[in-house]
Design an enzyme around this catalytic site. Structure first.
Site, mmCIF file in Angstrom:
data_model
loop_
_atom_site.group_PDB
_atom_site.id
_atom_site.type_symbol
_atom_site.label_atom_id
_atom_site.label_comp_id
_atom_site.label_asym_id
_atom_site.label_seq_id
_atom_site.Cartn_x
_atom_site.Cartn_y
_atom_site.Cartn_z
ATOM 1 N NE ARG A 153 -71.429 17.299 82.018
ATOM 2 C CZ ARG A 153 -70.916 18.225 81.236
ATOM 3 N NH1 ARG A 153 -69.985 17.909 80.372
ATOM 4 N NH2 ARG A 153 -71.336 19.478 81.297
ATOM 5 C CE LYS B 27 -71.874 23.640 82.686
ATOM 6 N NZ LYS B 27 -71.629 23.559 81.211
ATOM 7 C CE1 TYR C 37 -64.667 21.472 79.442
ATOM 8 C CE2 TYR C 37 -66.272 20.254 80.734
ATOM 9 C CZ TYR C 37 -65.396 20.314 79.662
ATOM 10 O OH TYR C 37 -65.250 19.244 78.833
ATOM 11 C CG HIS D 111 -66.802 27.960 79.250
ATOM 12 N ND1 HIS D 111 -66.263 27.796 77.989
ATOM 13 C CD2 HIS D 111 -67.156 26.724 79.657
ATOM 14 C CE1 HIS D 111 -66.304 26.521 77.645
ATOM 15 N NE2 HIS D 111 -66.839 25.839 78.638
ATOM 16 C CD GLU E 257 -62.858 26.870 79.869
ATOM 17 O OE1 GLU E 257 -63.039 25.835 80.528
ATOM 18 O OE2 GLU E 257 -62.915 28.016 80.355
ATOM 19 C CB VAL F 267 -69.354 25.815 61.675
ATOM 20 C CG1 VAL F 267 -69.902 25.241 60.386
ATOM 21 C CG2 VAL F 267 -70.319 26.806 62.274
ATOM 22 C CG ASP G 162 -71.518 25.358 72.385
ATOM 23 O OD1 ASP G 162 -71.595 25.443 71.147
ATOM 24 O OD2 ASP G 162 -70.604 24.754 72.971
ATOM 25 C CB ALA H 280 -77.000 25.317 75.096
HETATM 26 N N1 LIG Z 1 -74.482 21.889 72.006
HETATM 27 C C1 LIG Z 1 -73.603 21.192 72.698
HETATM 28 O O1 LIG Z 1 -73.938 20.558 73.690
HETATM 29 C C2 LIG Z 1 -72.174 21.133 72.249
HETATM 30 C C3 LIG Z 1 -71.302 20.175 72.777
HETATM 31 C C4 LIG Z 1 -69.989 20.117 72.295
HETATM 32 C C5 LIG Z 1 -69.576 21.038 71.311
HETATM 33 N N2 LIG Z 1 -70.457 21.974 70.847
HETATM 34 C C6 LIG Z 1 -70.107 22.959 69.800
HETATM 35 O O2 LIG Z 1 -70.048 22.342 68.525
HETATM 36 C C7 LIG Z 1 -69.290 23.187 67.656
HETATM 37 C C8 LIG Z 1 -68.270 22.374 66.877
HETATM 38 O O3 LIG Z 1 -67.273 21.906 67.785
HETATM 39 P P1 LIG Z 1 -66.056 20.989 67.289
HETATM 40 O O4 LIG Z 1 -65.393 20.477 68.530
HETATM 41 O O5 LIG Z 1 -66.511 20.035 66.251
HETATM 42 O O6 LIG Z 1 -65.109 22.062 66.594
HETATM 43 P P2 LIG Z 1 -63.920 21.742 65.571
HETATM 44 O O7 LIG Z 1 -62.998 22.899 65.636
HETATM 45 O O8 LIG Z 1 -63.393 20.369 65.791
HETATM 46 O O9 LIG Z 1 -64.640 21.717 64.142
HETATM 47 C C9 LIG Z 1 -65.213 22.859 63.549
HETATM 48 C C10 LIG Z 1 -65.175 22.680 62.043
HETATM 49 O O10 LIG Z 1 -65.941 23.752 61.472
HETATM 50 C C11 LIG Z 1 -65.302 24.082 60.246
HETATM 51 N N3 LIG Z 1 -65.772 25.399 59.815
HETATM 52 C C12 LIG Z 1 -65.450 26.613 60.299
HETATM 53 N N4 LIG Z 1 -66.124 27.566 59.616
HETATM 54 C C13 LIG Z 1 -66.896 26.932 58.700
HETATM 55 C C14 LIG Z 1 -67.813 27.361 57.715
HETATM 56 N N5 LIG Z 1 -68.095 28.654 57.533
HETATM 57 N N6 LIG Z 1 -68.416 26.414 56.959
HETATM 58 C C15 LIG Z 1 -68.162 25.107 57.131
HETATM 59 N N7 LIG Z 1 -67.275 24.637 58.057
HETATM 60 C C16 LIG Z 1 -66.665 25.544 58.819
HETATM 61 C C17 LIG Z 1 -63.819 23.992 60.568
HETATM 62 O O11 LIG Z 1 -63.024 23.887 59.396
HETATM 63 C C18 LIG Z 1 -63.777 22.737 61.436
HETATM 64 O O12 LIG Z 1 -63.511 21.579 60.654
HETATM 65 C C19 LIG Z 1 -68.668 24.244 68.580
HETATM 66 O O13 LIG Z 1 -69.431 25.418 68.523
HETATM 67 C C20 LIG Z 1 -68.764 23.624 69.934
HETATM 68 O O14 LIG Z 1 -68.749 24.584 70.964
HETATM 69 C C21 LIG Z 1 -71.734 22.031 71.302
#
Ligand SMILES: NC(=O)c1ccc[n+]([C@@H]2O[C@H](COP(=O)([O-])OP(=O)(O)OC[C@H]3O[C@@H](n4cnc5c(N)ncnc54)[C@H](O)[C@@H]3O)[C@@H](O)[C@H]2O)c1
Length: 373
Positions: free
Chosen positions: A15, A75, A94, A96, A118, A239, A270, A299
């Site tokens: 990016r 980054k 970003y 972190h 973030e 989650v 992540d 990740a």
């Molecule tokens: N791997 C990647 O490249 C990548 C990219 C973007 C985001 N992410 C990750 O994805 C994850 C989700 O991000 P998001 O933006 O959707 O967050 P968000 O806050 O919008 O949504 C999280 C949801 O999880 C729910 N939740 C919390 N605890 C729970 C449980 N025990 N059971 C069921 N639901 C539960 C919450 O109520 C909420 O609706 C984060 O960890 C974020 O860092 C990863």
């Protein structure tokens, strides 16, 4: 203001911090935009696109860092980049910092002012500069999961949408936030039978109101999760408990309940992942198998679609970048408490509570700096 954008140097990062379209807006506001040669290539923007937008191309990162008043990146600055930051320079990217004491130490030592994507907030309590990447990762999750389900990749050999006379894949999404909602919409669009589990009743009410005909919702109790995974072809982990490691919602023993060859896509990797058997993987080697269950745990999923991700991030960062350039950081942050929430470091002082807590460092109240500045 002179806005500088170096080429990203973190491994596998394609990016770029400033798109040609953002460069054009900044130039129209009277700013100078300095782009490192080739910085946009990974995202499909050549130097000519930037010059057409009114930006200037500089040969090296050293020149960009030495000339710019504000550095806009994607980054966190790597060690070699941190050495080039100087007192009074503004850094917008970003960061972190909480798990990264070395970077925090270097940023404090540099004397720069660093605003982290973030931690910028919005009026709904959301994180507007994180959300675009969650949207991308969410939409990618069923796509990658569908690939994982193919027989040649170790999967169950199930087609998402089925065909006439054959039932579609069963997809379970745990967490119905930004990632989960986008994942559920795409999975349903591919014809799968989708259920979203969450623990927030207001969130499930919203999802039911808006997407009631597209996918189902169910409360994410341990019992319901255990029941749903037994019939699932794909489980997406989405989650988030802000500021905390992801809770482990599917244990290794639970894998024994699942159908062989089914796919776990752990987007929450992540934050440590929400399946006990998850470990971070890369785009080069994205999947692995545990007890007959295929795992996809990349990740930095948005990196797979660097162009879309760059444009999405650029759309979100541009208004803040322009505010910083037009007004200077003090006035821009004084006018917008959500941008002020992004301030992590200023002139050798740490200004973000959670980072101070994580690293055991003193924190200066950002409001105080604003008045002093
Ligand atoms: N791997 C990647 O490249 C990548 C990219 C973007 C985001 N992410 C990750 O994805 C994850 C989700 O991000 P998001 O933006 O959707 O967050 P968000 O806050 O919008 O949504 C999280 C949801 O999880 C729910 N939740 C919390 N605890 C729970 C449980 N025990 N059971 C069921 N639901 C539960 C919450 O109520 C909420 O609706 C984060 O960890 C974020 O860092 C990863």
């Amino acid at each position: 203001m002179k806005i500088g954008c170096p080429t990203e140097i973190k491994p596998q990062e394609f990016r770029v911090g400033v798109t040609p379209s953002a460069a054009q807006e900044a130039v129209a506001h009277g700013h100078t935009v300095l782009i490192q040669k080739g910085a946009g290539i990974g995202a499909g923007f050549d130097d000519a696109a930037y010059t057409a937008a009114g930006a200037q191309i500089l040969d090296t990162a050293e020149e960009v860092f030495a000339t710019a008043d504000m550095i806009v990146k994607v980054k966190e600055p790597q060690a070699v980049e941190r050495k080039m930051l100087r007192e009074g320079q503004l850094l917008f990217t970003y960061l972190h910092l909480a798990p990264d004491p070395e970077q925090t130490r270097d940023l404090l030592a540099s004397g720069c002012t660093a605003i982290a994507y973030e931690t910028v907030t919005d009026r709904n309590g959301g994180l507007p500069l994180l959300a675009p990447m969650s949207e991308v990762a969410g939409k990618l999750a069923p796509q990658m999961g569908a690939w994982t389900l193919q027989k040649a990749n170790g999967g169950r050999g199930v087609l998402m949408g089925g065909v006439p006379g054959v039932t579609p894949a069963q997809v379970v999404v745990i967490g119905g936030g930004v990632v989960g909602t986008h994942a559920a919409r795409v999975a349903a669009g591919m014809g799968a039978d989708v259920t979203v589990l969450d623990r927030s009743l207001p969130r499930m009410r919203y999802l039911d109101d808006v997407f009631g005909g597209t996918f189902r919702t169910r409360y994410a109790s341990q019992a319901n999760i255990a029941e749903m995974i037994t019939t699932a072809d794909m489980v997406v982990g989405a989650v988030l408990i802000p500021g905390a490691a992801a809770p482990k919602l599917v244990s290794r023993a639970d894998l024994g309940l699942m159908k062989p060859g089914s796919a776990l896509v752990d987007v929450a990797i992540d934050q440590g992942g929400c399946f006990e058997t998850s470990k971070a993987t890369t785009h080069e080697n994205p999947i692995y198998e545990v007890d007959g269950i295929m795992h996809y745990c990349v990740a930095n999923m948005p990196g797979a679609v660097a162009r879309t991700s760059t444009i999405a991030l650029g759309n979100a960062t541009m208004p803040f970048m322009l505010a910083l350039a037009n007004k200077g950081w003090q006035q821009a942050c004084a006018d917008d408490p959500h941008l002020l929430a992004g301030l992590n470091v200023h002139a050798g002082q740490l200004t973000y509570g959670a980072v101070g807590q994580a690293l055991g460092l003193d924190v200066t109240e950002p409001q105080k700096l604003l008045k002093a500045a």
